[in-house]
Design a protein around this motif. Structure first.
Motif, PDB file in Angstrom:
ATOM      1  N   GLN A   1      -2.245  -3.122   3.075  1.00 22.94           N
ATOM      2  CA  GLN A   1      -2.795  -3.506   1.785  1.00 22.94           C
ATOM      3  C   GLN A   1      -2.145  -2.643   0.718  1.00 22.94           C
ATOM      4  O   GLN A   1      -1.724  -1.512   0.989  1.00 22.94           O
ATOM      5  N   ILE A   2      -2.021  -3.184  -0.501  1.00 29.63           N
ATOM      6  CA  ILE A   2      -1.431  -2.405  -1.583  1.00 29.63           C
ATOM      7  C   ILE A   2      -2.448  -2.187  -2.695  1.00 29.63           C
ATOM      8  O   ILE A   2      -3.429  -2.924  -2.817  1.00 29.63           O
ATOM      9  N   GLU A   3      -2.182  -1.175  -3.475  1.00 25.58           N
ATOM     10  CA  GLU A   3      -2.998  -0.841  -4.635  1.00 25.58           C
ATOM     11  C   GLU A   3      -2.137  -0.987  -5.886  1.00 25.58           C
ATOM     12  O   GLU A   3      -1.062  -0.393  -5.971  1.00 25.58           O
ATOM     13  N   TYR A   4      -2.597  -1.784  -6.839  1.00 27.62           N
ATOM     14  CA  TYR A   4      -1.892  -1.923  -8.107  1.00 27.62           C
ATOM     15  C   TYR A   4      -2.306  -0.786  -9.039  1.00 27.62           C
ATOM     16  O   TYR A   4      -3.493  -0.447  -9.129  1.00 27.62           O
ATOM     17  N   PHE A   5      -1.316  -0.212  -9.731  1.00 30.59           N
ATOM     18  CA  PHE A   5      -1.619   0.825 -10.700  1.00 30.59           C
ATOM     19  C   PHE A   5      -0.683   0.667 -11.892  1.00 30.59           C
ATOM     20  O   PHE A   5       0.260  -0.104 -11.855  1.00 30.59           O
ATOM     21  N   GLY A   6      -0.976   1.392 -12.961  1.00 24.60           N
ATOM     22  CA  GLY A   6      -0.185   1.242 -14.176  1.00 24.60           C
ATOM     23  C   GLY A   6      -0.936   0.413 -15.188  1.00 24.60           C
ATOM     24  O   GLY A   6      -2.086   0.703 -15.515  1.00 24.60           O
ATOM     25  N   HIS A   7      -0.319  -0.666 -15.671  1.00 25.78           N
ATOM     26  CA  HIS A   7      -0.971  -1.528 -16.666  1.00 25.78           C
ATOM     27  C   HIS A   7      -2.151  -2.278 -16.078  1.00 25.78           C
ATOM     28  O   HIS A   7      -3.051  -2.707 -16.797  1.00 25.78           O
ATOM     29  N   GLU A   8      -2.157  -2.459 -14.783  1.00 24.09           N
ATOM     30  CA  GLU A   8      -3.223  -3.197 -14.101  1.00 24.09           C
ATOM     31  C   GLU A   8      -3.680  -2.390 -12.896  1.00 24.09           C
ATOM     32  O   GLU A   8      -2.863  -1.842 -12.160  1.00 24.09           O
ATOM     33  N   ARG A   9      -4.994  -2.328 -12.699  1.00 25.15           N
ATOM     34  CA  ARG A   9      -5.544  -1.574 -11.567  1.00 25.15           C
ATOM     35  C   ARG A   9      -6.430  -2.483 -10.732  1.00 25.15           C
ATOM     36  O   ARG A   9      -7.457  -2.959 -11.205  1.00 25.15           O
ATOM     37  N   ARG A  10      -6.011  -2.727  -9.507  1.00 28.45           N
ATOM     38  CA  ARG A  10      -6.797  -3.550  -8.597  1.00 28.45           C
ATOM     39  C   ARG A  10      -6.225  -3.427  -7.190  1.00 28.45           C
ATOM     40  O   ARG A  10      -5.171  -2.813  -6.986  1.00 28.45           O
ATOM     41  N   ILE A  11      -6.921  -4.018  -6.238  1.00 29.75           N
ATOM     42  CA  ILE A  11      -6.452  -4.054  -4.857  1.00 29.75           C
ATOM     43  C   ILE A  11      -5.680  -5.343  -4.638  1.00 29.75           C
ATOM     44  O   ILE A  11      -6.010  -6.397  -5.199  1.00 29.75           O
ATOM     45  N   GLY A  12      -4.638  -5.288  -3.830  1.00 25.73           N
ATOM     46  CA  GLY A  12      -3.799  -6.452  -3.575  1.00 25.73           C
ATOM     47  C   GLY A  12      -4.467  -7.506  -2.721  1.00 25.73           C
ATOM     48  O   GLY A  12      -5.645  -7.383  -2.347  1.00 25.73           O
ATOM     49  N   SER A  13      -3.716  -8.535  -2.381  1.00 24.35           N
ATOM     50  CA  SER A  13      -4.252  -9.678  -1.633  1.00 24.35           C
ATOM     51  C   SER A  13      -3.704  -9.766  -0.218  1.00 24.35           C
ATOM     52  O   SER A  13      -3.789 -10.825   0.425  1.00 24.35           O
TER      53      SER A  13
END
Length: 267
Positions: free
Chosen positions: A147-159
């Motif tokens: 699983q990936i974690e989005y960070f920076g301009h957008e913060r959320r867990i991937g799909s």
């Protein structure tokens, strides 16, 4: 006398450092591709250096950066941190070839039986490579991803989710950040260049075409940086429909097998 064809990707080794340690049987090659990401590349390099898995080879491929000091920054970092790795190498393309050829260049120079792939604007958690490698060895898989974690301009867990060829034929939910058996890369003939993007999706579809085994590690191990300059933001979404057509053309058997049946006649 050797002749280099004009369509081939000429490259140069900008610097390389090799330790006197023997090559470990569990050596993993880490491939980082970079193009004008000097502002992010040090974060990526530091995240690799802090991996809990000890036996690592680092290969950075700079795809002819022309707007920043990427090569100088990477070289300076390697000079200071090369003792961490069995070998670390910076390869520079003398002309821009795109991410697929940059990744293929790294695989061609890799010494490990497994290669972890990432882009220069992303990072990974310290346990990432070790966990993916353990899963690959335990299950005999050709590739593993998390699983990936989005960070920076957008913060959320991937799909990301469990590997399912039928679902993958409909949409890609596996990021390029993955551990790949080098023999599997050879079997699918590496990454293919696609003008608007989706090289990683095409790569995974080739795994399905060849019946290779892939596994999902249900942990957040990799971090995907979101910013306005990413290739996904700029190119792939704008060409979404045409890219779907390209995928169907490149993988006709897969497309036909998993094409939705609107009439509901298939059991």
């Amino acid at each position: 006398m050797s002749i280099t064809a004009p369509w081939m990707a000429p490259c140069q080794t900008a610097c390389t450092f090799k330790s006197r340690r023997r090559k470990a049987p569990d050596l993993i090659s880490v491939c980082i591709t970079n193009f004008n990401y000097a502002r992010y590349i040090l974060d990526a390099l530091e995240s690799v250096a802090t991996q809990s898995h000890a036996a690592l080879e680092l290969i950075v491929v700079d795809d002819c950066s022309d707007r920043d000091e990427s090569v100088a920054r990477i070289t300076a970092w390697m000079e200071e941190n090369h003792a961490r790795f069995w070998r670390c190498t910076l390869i520079v393309h003398t002309r821009n070839q795109g991410p697929s050829e940059a990744r293929n260049t790294a695989f061609k120079h890799a010494s490990g039986s497994f290669v972890f792939v990432m882009d220069a604007d992303n990072t990974i958690y310290p346990r990432a490579i070790g966990r993916l490698y353990m899963a690959a060895c335990d299950g005999g898989f050709d590739a593993t991803y998390s699983q990936i974690e989005y960070f920076g301009h957008e913060r959320r867990i991937g799909s990301a989710d469990i590997w399912d060829p039928a679902q993958m034929a409909r949409e890609n939910y596996v990021d390029v950040m993955a551990l790949i058996r080098r023999e599997a890369w050879e079997k699918v003939d590496g990454y293919s260049h696609i003008d608007e993007g989706w090289e990683d999706y095409d790569f995974w579809l080739k795994f399905i075409d060849h019946g290779l085994e892939v596994a999902y590690v249900p942990e957040i191990l990799c971090r995907y940086r979101t910013h306005g300059n990413s290739r996904t933001t700029n190119d792939a979404w704008a060409a979404h429909d045409s890219l779907r057509a390209i995928m169907a053309f490149r993988h006709p058997a897969l497309s036909a097998r998993y094409r939705p049946d609107p009439a509901g006649t298939k059991g």
